[in-house]
Design an enzyme around this catalytic site. Structure first.
Site, PDB file in Angstrom:
ATOM      1  CB  CYS A  90      -0.984  -0.052   1.171  1.00 19.61           C
ATOM      2  SG  CYS A  90      -2.323   1.145   1.014  1.00 19.61           S
ATOM      3  CG  HIS A 199      -3.336  -3.600   3.475  1.00 24.30           C
ATOM      4  ND1 HIS A 199      -2.363  -2.890   4.142  1.00 24.30           N
ATOM      5  CD2 HIS A 199      -4.003  -2.703   2.716  1.00 24.30           C
ATOM      6  CE1 HIS A 199      -2.454  -1.604   3.819  1.00 24.30           C
ATOM      7  NE2 HIS A 199      -3.444  -1.466   2.952  1.00 24.30           N
ATOM      8  CD  GLU A 201      -0.560  -5.412   5.991  1.00 27.05           C
ATOM      9  OE1 GLU A 201      -0.514  -6.046   4.916  1.00 27.05           O
ATOM     10  OE2 GLU A 201      -0.723  -4.179   6.042  1.00 27.05           O
TER      11      GLU A 201
END
Lengths: 232, 81
Positions: A90, A199, A201
């Site tokens: 990002c 994302h 994560e």
């Protein structure tokens, strides 16, 4: 016991996802190390670097434009030039583009709206250090949350990215931000630096809605582990 | 020495912001062909030397104020009076 490769996660002023990235990297058997943007060196034994998401420097001027001049970026640039593994997520992707470690640029979403939801990605390449655990053509469900994720570049650049197979992840189905060629993630020509808007994560456990992001981070951990072993 | 740097989206680069403003202006009854939105940066430099100021402005515009991949810039030096 499984070897835990050291992966540096850089905290810029305004990074938001550095702790999520560190937590997720630990969940895929890496040893994350948070590194402050004002440092001039990466920790000894760093086998990979993650530039996390967020709004570094308030997105002033352009996302990533100011973070690119942070002291640690000189070390990251050297690390990448020497073949080191770097993943930008990002805002991290925006920083890598501004630092010219990746081609192209991320501009405002075509809709002008901030978009925060799960998207489906198609894995275009599995021979990269970031996607080795994926199957060719695999669909991954991973969230996005950005206002400037619209990847673009000159027609020549886009043709070159296709030709050199630098597009690793594409949006499948609806394109959430208007990015050229449905690009969600690209690698540099050498293949050791990748940027992606989604994302991973935030998607490492079914409890979080999807475990698919763990495939990306575990691929990175595998590659980092191999590099650590080679260094010893 | 004072200067102004004008940053604009390059020709051919999509400007969704300008497009949205164009749509809004059109709805307000204006006959608008196109709107492009850029940025104006006023800079005050320490130096009083014209050549040095121009060189510095060129570098900062290229490296930070604009992203040359998508934006053009124009430097305007304000002459001391």
């Amino acid at each position: 016991m499984i070897e835990r490769p050291k992966i540096a996660v850089i905290t810029f002023l305004g990074s938001l996802d550095d702790h999520d990235a560190a937590w997720s990297l630990a969940a895929v058997d890496a040893e994350p190390q948070l590194v402050w943007h004002g440092e001039s060196k990466l920790p000894k034994g760093t086998a990979a670097v993650v530039l996390p998401g967020g709004f570094s420097y308030g997105d002033y001027l352009r996302g990533g434009a100011i973070a690119r001049f942070a002291p640690i970026m000189e070390a990251v640039t050297e690390f990448a030039a020497a073949g080191g593994l770097v993943l930008g997520i990002c805002n991290g992707f925006q920083i890598l583009c501004e630092a010219r470690l990746l081609p192209g640029v991320l501009v405002r979403n075509a809709s002008l709206s901030f978009v925060c939801r799960d998207v489906v990605l198609r894995v275009e390449r599995t021979d990269t250090p970031f996607t080795s655990r994926c199957e060719p053509g695999q669909r991954l469900r991973i969230p996005i949350k950005h206002g400037f994720g619209n990847f673009t570049g000159s027609d020549e650049l886009l043709a070159e990215l296709e030709e050199k197979k630098q597009i690793v992840l594409r949006y499948h189905g609806e394109n959430p931000n208007g990015s050229a060629l449905n690009i969600a993630g690209v690698v540099n020509e050498a293949g050791n630096v990748m940027g992606m808007m989604p994302h991973p994560e935030h998607a490492v456990d079914p409890l979080l809605g999807s475990p698919d992001g763990a495939l990306i981070l575990a691929s990175l951990a595998d590659a980092a582990r191999e590099r650590s072993a080679a260094l010893v | 020495m004072k200067a102004t740097v004008y940053v604009r989206p390059k020709a051919g680069i999509k400007d969704p912001q300008g497009e949205a403003v164009r749509g809004s202006l059109a709805k307000s009854g204006f006959d608008i062909v196109s709107v492009r939105i850029g940025r104006v940066v006023d800079v005050e430099l320490e130096t009083a030397e014209r050549e040095k100021a121009l060189a510095e402005l060129e570098q900062m515009s290229h490296d930070l104020l604009a992203n040359p991949l998508i934006e053009s810039y124009e430097i305007e030096l304000q002459e001391e009076t």
